[in-house]
Design a protein around this motif. Structure first.
Motif, PDB file in Angstrom:
ATOM      1  N   UNK A  48       6.777  -5.147   6.128  1.00 53.93           N
ATOM      2  CA  UNK A  48       5.267  -4.413   5.517  1.00 53.93           C
ATOM      3  C   UNK A  48       3.664  -5.087   5.360  1.00 53.93           C
ATOM      4  N   UNK A  49       3.631  -6.130   4.814  1.00 52.60           N
ATOM      5  CA  UNK A  49       2.895  -6.898   3.730  1.00 52.60           C
ATOM      6  C   UNK A  49       1.689  -7.067   5.740  1.00 52.60           C
ATOM      7  N   UNK A  50       2.321  -6.969   6.729  1.00 48.76           N
ATOM      8  CA  UNK A  50       2.152  -7.741   7.899  1.00 48.76           C
ATOM      9  C   UNK A  50       0.893  -6.792   8.613  1.00 48.76           C
ATOM     10  N   UNK A  51       1.584  -5.656   8.314  1.00 54.01           N
ATOM     11  CA  UNK A  51       1.475  -3.171   8.604  1.00 54.01           C
ATOM     12  C   UNK A  51       0.016  -2.775   7.976  1.00 54.01           C
ATOM     13  N   UNK A  52       0.442  -3.571   6.607  1.00 55.90           N
ATOM     14  CA  UNK A  52      -0.696  -3.397   5.695  1.00 55.90           C
ATOM     15  C   UNK A  52      -1.938  -4.258   5.800  1.00 55.90           C
ATOM     16  N   UNK A  53      -1.938  -5.581   5.718  1.00 53.79           N
ATOM     17  CA  UNK A  53      -2.760  -6.442   6.570  1.00 53.79           C
ATOM     18  C   UNK A  53      -3.534  -6.299   7.137  1.00 53.79           C
ATOM     19  N   UNK A  54      -2.366  -6.004   8.515  1.00 55.13           N
ATOM     20  CA  UNK A  54      -3.208  -5.392   9.838  1.00 55.13           C
ATOM     21  C   UNK A  54      -3.160  -4.343  10.316  1.00 55.13           C
ATOM     22  N   UNK A  55      -2.767  -3.436   9.943  1.00 50.37           N
ATOM     23  CA  UNK A  55      -3.093  -1.862  10.778  1.00 50.37           C
ATOM     24  C   UNK A  55      -4.307  -1.104   9.571  1.00 50.37           C
ATOM     25  N   UNK A  56      -3.684  -1.644   7.928  1.00 50.11           N
ATOM     26  CA  UNK A  56      -3.702   0.263   7.306  1.00 50.11           C
ATOM     27  C   UNK A  56      -4.974  -0.503   6.366  1.00 50.11           C
ATOM     28  N   UNK A  57      -5.058  -2.152   6.639  1.00 48.89           N
ATOM     29  CA  UNK A  57      -6.654  -2.430   5.491  1.00 48.89           C
ATOM     30  C   UNK A  57      -7.786  -2.033   6.271  1.00 48.89           C
TER      31      UNK A  57
END
Length: 130
Positions: A48-57
């Protein structure tokens, strides 16, 4: 006793259960399951952190940038419409001036008509020529 008979005997299963309970086998099984759940939760949190940092942000930053661009374009559009309205009012004022100073001027030099593709963009109260 053959191996097949071993699994079907009650004594085997009783001994196995007693050994597991007495030897801490059940505790080990429960510990392994809970450890696996914790590992799974940690992995899910990292994903979830990776997804947030690399896609959502980056997507949020892009949306914010586009919102700023849209706001800038809307401001420019308001200025354009104000300028177009002012220019039309100024030329209508000049038309009235020409009619007073030299009444035949507009007969010799007719005012150009507003192009149809601009008609929707110009305020109706400033459109006097059809």
């Amino acid at each position: 006793m053959t191996p097949l008979n071993l699994f079907s005997s009650t004594e085997f299963w009783t001994s196995l259960i007693v050994a597991l309970i007495g030897g801490g086998g059940v505790g080990a099984i429960i510990g392994a399951i809970s450890s696996r759940r914790k590992d799974t939760a940690d992995i899910a949190a990292k994903a979830c952190d990776i997804l947030t940092d690399s896609v959502i942000k980056p997507l949020r930053e892009q949306v914010e940038s586009q919102e700023e661009q849209i706001q800038h374009l809307e401001d420019q559009q308001r200025k354009y419409f104000a300028l177009a309205a002012y220019t039309r009012q100024l030329f209508h004022w000049l038309q009235q001036f020409c009619e007073i100073v030299e009444p035949d001027f507009l007969k010799r030099h007719p005012k150009p008509h507003l192009p149809d593709e601009l008609r929707a963009d110009v305020a109706p109260e400033t459109v006097e020529d059809a």
